[in-house]
Design an enzyme around this catalytic site. Sequence first.
Site, PDB file in Angstrom:
ATOM      1  N   GLN A 131      36.251 -31.469  51.284  1.00 58.89           N
ATOM      2  CA  GLN A 131      36.321 -32.000  49.749  1.00 58.89           C
ATOM      3  C   GLN A 131      35.220 -31.697  49.048  1.00 58.89           C
ATOM      4  O   GLN A 131      34.415 -32.363  48.968  1.00 58.89           O
ATOM      5  CB  GLN A 131      36.937 -33.135  49.734  1.00 58.89           C
ATOM      6  CG  GLN A 131      37.366 -33.755  48.346  1.00 58.89           C
ATOM      7  CD  GLN A 131      37.816 -35.091  48.310  1.00 58.89           C
ATOM      8  OE1 GLN A 131      37.537 -35.973  49.478  1.00 58.89           O
ATOM      9  NE2 GLN A 131      38.244 -35.694  47.223  1.00 58.89           N
ATOM     10  N   GLU A 251      45.054 -39.320  48.113  1.00 60.26           N
ATOM     11  CA  GLU A 251      44.119 -39.980  48.743  1.00 60.26           C
ATOM     12  C   GLU A 251      44.284 -41.570  48.852  1.00 60.26           C
ATOM     13  O   GLU A 251      44.148 -42.259  49.874  1.00 60.26           O
ATOM     14  CB  GLU A 251      42.875 -39.734  48.155  1.00 60.26           C
ATOM     15  CG  GLU A 251      41.433 -39.903  48.962  1.00 60.26           C
ATOM     16  CD  GLU A 251      40.305 -39.735  48.339  1.00 60.26           C
ATOM     17  OE1 GLU A 251      40.308 -39.668  47.139  1.00 60.26           O
ATOM     18  OE2 GLU A 251      39.397 -39.374  49.119  1.00 60.26           O
TER      19      GLU A 251
HETATM   20  C1  LIG Z   1      30.979 -41.657  53.642  1.00 57.82           C
HETATM   21  C2  LIG Z   1      31.188 -41.006  52.463  1.00 57.82           C
HETATM   22  C3  LIG Z   1      31.883 -39.807  52.542  1.00 57.82           C
HETATM   23  C4  LIG Z   1      31.997 -39.008  51.257  1.00 57.82           C
HETATM   24  N1  LIG Z   1      32.725 -37.715  51.472  1.00 57.82           N
HETATM   25  C5  LIG Z   1      32.967 -37.049  50.285  1.00 57.82           C
HETATM   26  C6  LIG Z   1      33.443 -35.913  50.400  1.00 57.82           C
HETATM   27  O1  LIG Z   1      33.941 -35.491  51.460  1.00 57.82           O
HETATM   28  N2  LIG Z   1      33.612 -34.889  49.282  1.00 57.82           N
HETATM   29  C7  LIG Z   1      33.150 -35.253  47.999  1.00 57.82           C
HETATM   30  O2  LIG Z   1      33.266 -34.638  47.030  1.00 57.82           O
HETATM   31  N3  LIG Z   1      32.583 -36.527  47.879  1.00 57.82           N
HETATM   32  C8  LIG Z   1      32.589 -37.506  48.961  1.00 57.82           C
HETATM   33  N4  LIG Z   1      31.424 -38.671  48.954  1.00 57.82           N
HETATM   34  C9  LIG Z   1      31.320 -38.895  47.659  1.00 57.82           C
HETATM   35  C10 LIG Z   1      31.790 -40.070  46.936  1.00 57.82           C
HETATM   36  O3  LIG Z   1      33.013 -39.495  46.365  1.00 57.82           O
HETATM   37  C11 LIG Z   1      30.957 -40.729  45.950  1.00 57.82           C
HETATM   38  O4  LIG Z   1      29.594 -41.270  46.476  1.00 57.82           O
HETATM   39  C12 LIG Z   1      31.475 -41.608  45.036  1.00 57.82           C
HETATM   40  O5  LIG Z   1      32.265 -41.089  44.119  1.00 57.82           O
HETATM   41  C13 LIG Z   1      30.521 -42.294  44.041  1.00 57.82           C
HETATM   42  O6  LIG Z   1      29.721 -41.265  43.396  1.00 57.82           O
HETATM   43  P1  LIG Z   1      27.876 -41.546  43.513  1.00 57.82           P
HETATM   44  O7  LIG Z   1      27.493 -41.443  44.971  1.00 57.82           O
HETATM   45  O8  LIG Z   1      27.450 -40.300  42.683  1.00 57.82           O
HETATM   46  O9  LIG Z   1      27.575 -42.710  42.924  1.00 57.82           O
HETATM   47  P2  LIG Z   1      27.475 -42.843  41.295  1.00 57.82           P
HETATM   48  O10 LIG Z   1      28.711 -42.626  40.634  1.00 57.82           O
HETATM   49  O11 LIG Z   1      26.178 -42.430  40.665  1.00 57.82           O
HETATM   50  O12 LIG Z   1      27.566 -44.620  41.060  1.00 57.82           O
HETATM   51  C14 LIG Z   1      26.181 -45.315  41.267  1.00 57.82           C
HETATM   52  C15 LIG Z   1      26.643 -46.876  41.149  1.00 57.82           C
HETATM   53  O13 LIG Z   1      26.814 -46.885  39.792  1.00 57.82           O
HETATM   54  C16 LIG Z   1      28.086 -47.452  39.560  1.00 57.82           C
HETATM   55  N5  LIG Z   1      29.110 -47.085  38.577  1.00 57.82           N
HETATM   56  C17 LIG Z   1      29.032 -45.775  38.104  1.00 57.82           C
HETATM   57  N6  LIG Z   1      29.724 -45.564  37.234  1.00 57.82           N
HETATM   58  C18 LIG Z   1      30.163 -46.736  36.749  1.00 57.82           C
HETATM   59  C19 LIG Z   1      31.082 -47.330  35.644  1.00 57.82           C
HETATM   60  N7  LIG Z   1      31.808 -46.406  34.877  1.00 57.82           N
HETATM   61  N8  LIG Z   1      31.163 -48.523  35.614  1.00 57.82           N
HETATM   62  C20 LIG Z   1      30.635 -49.512  36.492  1.00 57.82           C
HETATM   63  N9  LIG Z   1      29.914 -49.102  37.561  1.00 57.82           N
HETATM   64  C21 LIG Z   1      29.804 -47.852  37.604  1.00 57.82           C
HETATM   65  C22 LIG Z   1      28.738 -47.353  40.922  1.00 57.82           C
HETATM   66  O14 LIG Z   1      29.788 -48.206  41.226  1.00 57.82           O
HETATM   67  C23 LIG Z   1      27.512 -47.430  42.006  1.00 57.82           C
HETATM   68  O15 LIG Z   1      27.367 -48.639  42.454  1.00 57.82           O
HETATM   69  C24 LIG Z   1      31.547 -39.486  50.019  1.00 57.82           C
HETATM   70  C25 LIG Z   1      30.946 -40.514  49.836  1.00 57.82           C
HETATM   71  C26 LIG Z   1      30.594 -41.614  51.072  1.00 57.82           C
HETATM   72  C27 LIG Z   1      29.852 -42.561  51.159  1.00 57.82           C
END
Ligand SMILES: Cc1cc2nc3c(=O)[nH]c(=O)nc-3n(C[C@H](O)[C@H](O)[C@H](O)COP(=O)(O)OP(=O)(O)OC[C@H]3O[C@@H](n4cnc5c(N)ncnc54)[C@H](O)[C@@H]3O)c2cc1C
Length: 398
Positions: A131, A251
């Site tokens: 993905q 999902e």
């Molecule tokens: C084990 C694992 C597997 C994954 N596999 C995939 C994959 O196969 N493909 C893929 O595309 N992605 C994948 N991901 C990524 C996952 O979708 C993202 O980590 C997730 O969407 C969060 O985005 P970020 O890590 O950029 O954190 P951020 O969006 O930067 O968030 C950082 C912090 O800010 C908080 N935050 C952000 N926006 C808001 C808001 N509007 N209001 C309140 N709080 C907020 C969040 O809750 C978090 O605590 C995976 C992640 C993990 C951990």
Amino acid sequence: MRLQFSAEDEAFRQEVAGWLRDNLVGEFEQLKYRGGPGDEHMYPEQRKRWERKLAQGGWTCVGWPRAHGGRGCSIEQQVIFFEEYARAGAPGRVGHIGEGLTGPTLIAFGSESQRARYLPGIVAGTEFWCQGYSEPGAGSDLANVKTKARFDEQRGVWVLNGQKVWTSLAHEADYCFVIARTDPDSVAHQGLGFFLVKMDQPGIEVRPIQQITGTSEFNEVFFDDAQCDADDIVGQPGDGWKVAMGLLGFERGVSTLGQQMAFQNELDQIVALARANGAARDPAIRQRIAQAHIGLKIMRYNAMRMLSGSADGSLQREALIYKLYWASWHRDLGELAMDVLGPECDILEGAPYQLSRLQSMYLFVRSDTIYGGTNQIQRNIIAERGLGMPKEPKVAIR
Ligand SMILES: Cc1cc2nc3c(=O)[nH]c(=O)nc-3n(C[C@H](O)[C@H](O)[C@H](O)COP(=O)(O)OP(=O)(O)OC[C@H]3O[C@@H](n4cnc5c(N)ncnc54)[C@H](O)[C@@H]3O)c2cc1C
């Protein structure tokens, strides 16, 4: 609220359990209880062979319509299948992204030729997907993707440039579905496309991300003039957001339900350990085990309530709490596991660590509260869509 399965469903349960008992043997015996979340690096080749075995038995894509190669199971039968699968300790599915996400998306939004090209490999357990959504600047704020797709008129192909991150199992995948910007001047959810991209090509580099556990289930993926065919875009340029959100609906759907049985397996392991090492004599630990047991029952009843709410498996308002509930429950279970283990949970040789299953579980469950929408994002969704509270302000970032 429907809490029981019909006699026909129970007969189906016997069929699933019987097939798994007869086939999870020989070279597949070692795969029992392996390859789940946090353990996905284990036995990839054997687990791919297991996918083909499942396919031969007609046990891949059980919820897909028969017309698309699936088994056409009802929602109840799908729940039973996932439950029995976990109860038997059958391995984590390498094919789950193709089966759970790509397939339903192509069935809903794809063209006839895309279905003909991509569905059979998923059903047969021979082609695997990953993905390509998240990017360094686009996670919770997915609409901020910067990866670009430009149509090369001369060659008649789409050309992709950019970077994805956290791409689970990209190193095992044959294809990736990628959200990319088809209109370079667009912002937010406009001007996006949803692409089906072959991984094995010169324009794609997969770099593993090593985690605290020493393993690398997910990756960075770099697109440097990567290509896909003219008709490997799902819908039209500009439809990417609609398709991407439709996919996320799958999902959060029925495919997550079988995990409760896997959770039960983990809880059983913790209870057995507490009995063996004496932790069960600690009243506070006993309370927490009881709470975990109750939490799991509530999770099941909530899932049943969700399922009985709609004939077609589409999710109702009750479903909004599901992800937040199970992710938080599982995170707490990891902490309980460590407290039951006691000082033993801290004991590690040097890296690469030989972690026990419970230690791995503890480290991995933190991520349950992140992927598929973080706990904070889930709370926003509950507030806005479930409780009708005002939407949080959105700012377009260029
Ligand atoms: C084990 C694992 C597997 C994954 N596999 C995939 C994959 O196969 N493909 C893929 O595309 N992605 C994948 N991901 C990524 C996952 O979708 C993202 O980590 C997730 O969407 C969060 O985005 P970020 O890590 O950029 O954190 P951020 O969006 O930067 O968030 C950082 C912090 O800010 C908080 N935050 C952000 N926006 C808001 C808001 N509007 N209001 C309140 N709080 C907020 C969040 O809750 C978090 O605590 C995976 C992640 C993990 C951990």
